[in-house]
Structure formats: structure tokens, C-alpha cells
Design an enzyme around this catalytic site. Structure first.
Site, PDB file in Angstrom:
ATOM      1  N   VAL A 147       9.628  -7.519  -1.066  1.00 11.56           N
ATOM      2  CA  VAL A 147       9.112  -6.931  -2.307  1.00 11.56           C
ATOM      3  C   VAL A 147       8.216  -5.739  -1.956  1.00 11.56           C
ATOM      4  O   VAL A 147       7.229  -5.877  -1.226  1.00 11.56           O
ATOM      5  CB  VAL A 147       8.337  -7.978  -3.139  1.00 11.56           C
ATOM      6  CG1 VAL A 147       7.814  -7.352  -4.427  1.00 11.56           C
ATOM      7  CG2 VAL A 147       9.225  -9.187  -3.439  1.00 11.56           C
ATOM      8  N   LYS A 148       8.609  -4.578  -2.483  1.00 14.86           N
ATOM      9  CA  LYS A 148       7.861  -3.354  -2.159  1.00 14.86           C
ATOM     10  C   LYS A 148       6.829  -3.118  -3.255  1.00 14.86           C
ATOM     11  O   LYS A 148       7.158  -3.049  -4.442  1.00 14.86           O
ATOM     12  CB  LYS A 148       8.863  -2.190  -2.080  1.00 14.86           C
ATOM     13  CG  LYS A 148       8.398  -1.026  -1.268  1.00 14.86           C
ATOM     14  CD  LYS A 148       9.573  -0.081  -1.073  1.00 14.86           C
ATOM     15  CE  LYS A 148       9.172   1.157  -0.322  1.00 14.86           C
ATOM     16  NZ  LYS A 148      10.256   2.142  -0.312  1.00 14.86           N
ATOM     17  N   VAL A 149       5.574  -3.015  -2.840  1.00 14.59           N
ATOM     18  CA  VAL A 149       4.447  -2.990  -3.775  1.00 14.59           C
ATOM     19  C   VAL A 149       3.598  -1.746  -3.511  1.00 14.59           C
ATOM     20  O   VAL A 149       3.268  -1.454  -2.358  1.00 14.59           O
ATOM     21  CB  VAL A 149       3.570  -4.260  -3.556  1.00 14.59           C
ATOM     22  CG1 VAL A 149       2.391  -4.288  -4.496  1.00 14.59           C
ATOM     23  CG2 VAL A 149       4.403  -5.529  -3.687  1.00 14.59           C
TER      24      VAL A 149
END
Ligand code: E4P
Length: 218
Positions: free
Chosen positions: A86-88
Site C-alpha cells: 500500500v503506497k501512502v
């Protein structure tokens, strides 16, 4: 150093995979939009298709900016495939969410990182990867690779386990310099990966070898 490809284009991901050197994929909303993907179902299907090509981590970016939105979206993305990361974004609620994901066994990539301080925070929160954007730093007359070197040194001396993922790569020299600086991963456009192949002396040498080989054919 691991090689990720920085694109959502399935043909390019397949080409890099077939070369045998691909360790993973990164995407972002701009790269996904470029492929003409529209709507939740199409986005999910596209990530599934990417995960079917590569065995490595696939970064899928959230669109939300509050802790609740990021966590909800991240849970849905992580459920697509075990390899989804998950890219945050590097914002206050992003850091909070990265800590939540890390406590709940979900891999994260902290994106839009432009300083060592931001990289320290991402590591403290338990990010699996941190993405300093070196090309965009170079674009504003600073040295992006110097930041990679600085983060690598800090992580090594402090014992942080977060992997340094050099992003916003613009050319083959960036890849070479990131390798020298000790980056764990470089995420690159296909053109920069293929650019590593090129040297005029290789072309000249091969031309001569092929000519000489012909003289031995009969
Ligand atoms: C990283 O994860 C980003 O997707 C990407 O490398 C940004 O690159 P750009 O600066 O070329 O848009």
C-alpha cells in the site's frame, strides 16, 4: 539492488519481466490514469493483472488523505493479492496509517519523500519501503542521489529495516548512482532499464565479431 519498473503499462511490465531482471512494480495515480483506467472495478482488475505478471511487490497508491480513508482503502488494496504494497503519501495522517498497517501486517511504501527527516519518520512508523523522488529533486537544482546516500547512511547507522526505494528515475546514470549510493531498490521507467544495455564499443565490437565469424562459416 532490486529493480522495480515504474509504470502501470502491462506490456512494459511484461517486457521487463521477460528480461528476467524484474523484482517488482510501482504505480501511482498519474501512471494508472495514463493507462486510461476508470472506476473502482477497473482499478482492482488492473492491479490483479500486474500481480499475475510479476512475483514481486506491487505498489498500489491510496487516493485518500485522512487516516480513516487511507486505512479503509489500504485494506481493500491489500486484499487484492499478497504482493500488494500500500503506497501512502508522506503526510501526518499517512504516517499514522503506515503505523497502523505495520501493526496489522500490511506492507507499505511511503511516497513523495524529499528529505531525510521525512525518511526517518517513515521508518519510525514501520514503512516497508521509503520512496525519495530523486528526479524531481534534480529538477529543482538539488542532488537527488545525495539524499539517497544520506538516507542509506541514517538507516544503516540506526538499524532501520525500511528499504530505500529510489524513485523518479530519469536515466540510466541515475540507476548506476543509486546502486553506488547503496539504494535497496531502484524503480525505473523501461527506457532507463534498457538504456543500461547501451555502449557504442559493444556495438562496434559485436559488428567485428560477426564479420569475423562469417569468414569461418566455410
Ligand atoms: C514512485 O514511486 C513514483 O511513481 C515515480 O517514480 C515518480 O516519478 P516521476 O517524478 O517521474 O513522476
Amino acid at each position: 539492488m532490486k529493480f522495480f519498473i515504474d509504470t502501470a503499462n502491462l506490456a512494459q511490465i511484461k517486457e521487463a519481466h521477460d528480461l528476467g531482471i524484474l523484482d517488482g512494480v510501482t504505480t501511482n495515480p498519474s501512471l494508472m490514469a495514463k493507462e486510461g483506467i476508470k472506476g473502482h472495478a477497473a482499478i482492482m482488475d488492473h492491479y490483479k493483472a500486474i500481480c499475475e505478471i510479476t512475483d514481486g511487490p506491487v505498489s498500489a497508491e491510496v487516493f485518500g488523505t485522512t487516516f480513516e480513508e487511507i486505512v479503509e482503502e489500504g485494506k481493500v488494496l491489500a486484499a487484492i493479492h499478497d504482493n500488494i504494497v500500500v503506497k501512502v503519501p508522506m503526510i501526518k495522517d499517512g504516517i499514522k496509517a503506515i503505523k497502523w498497517f505495520s501493526d496489522n501486517g500490511i506492507q507499505t511504501n511511503c511516497t513523495l519523500v524529499f528529505s531525510a527527516g521525512q525518511a526517518i519518520l517513515a521508518a519510525k512508523a514501520g514503512a516497508s519501503f521509503v520512496s525519495p523522488f530523486i528526479g524531481r529533486i534534480d529538477d529543482s537544482s538539488w542532488d537527488g542521489v545525495q539524499l539517497i546516500e544520506q538516507i542509506v547512511n541514517i538507516y544503516n547507522s540506526q538499524g532501520f529495516m525500511t528499504e530505500v526505494l529510489a524513485a523518479s528515475i530519469r536515466n540510466p546514470l541515475h540507476i548506476v548512482r543509486c546502486a553506488e549510493a547503496g539504494a535497496d531498490v531502484c524503480t525505473c521507467p523501461l527506457s532507463s532499464i534498457l538504456g543500461l544495455l547501451k555502449h557504442p564499443l559493444t556495438d562496434l565490437g559485436l559488428e567485428q565479431f560477426l564479420k569475423d565469424a562469417k569468414t569461418m562459416a566455410h
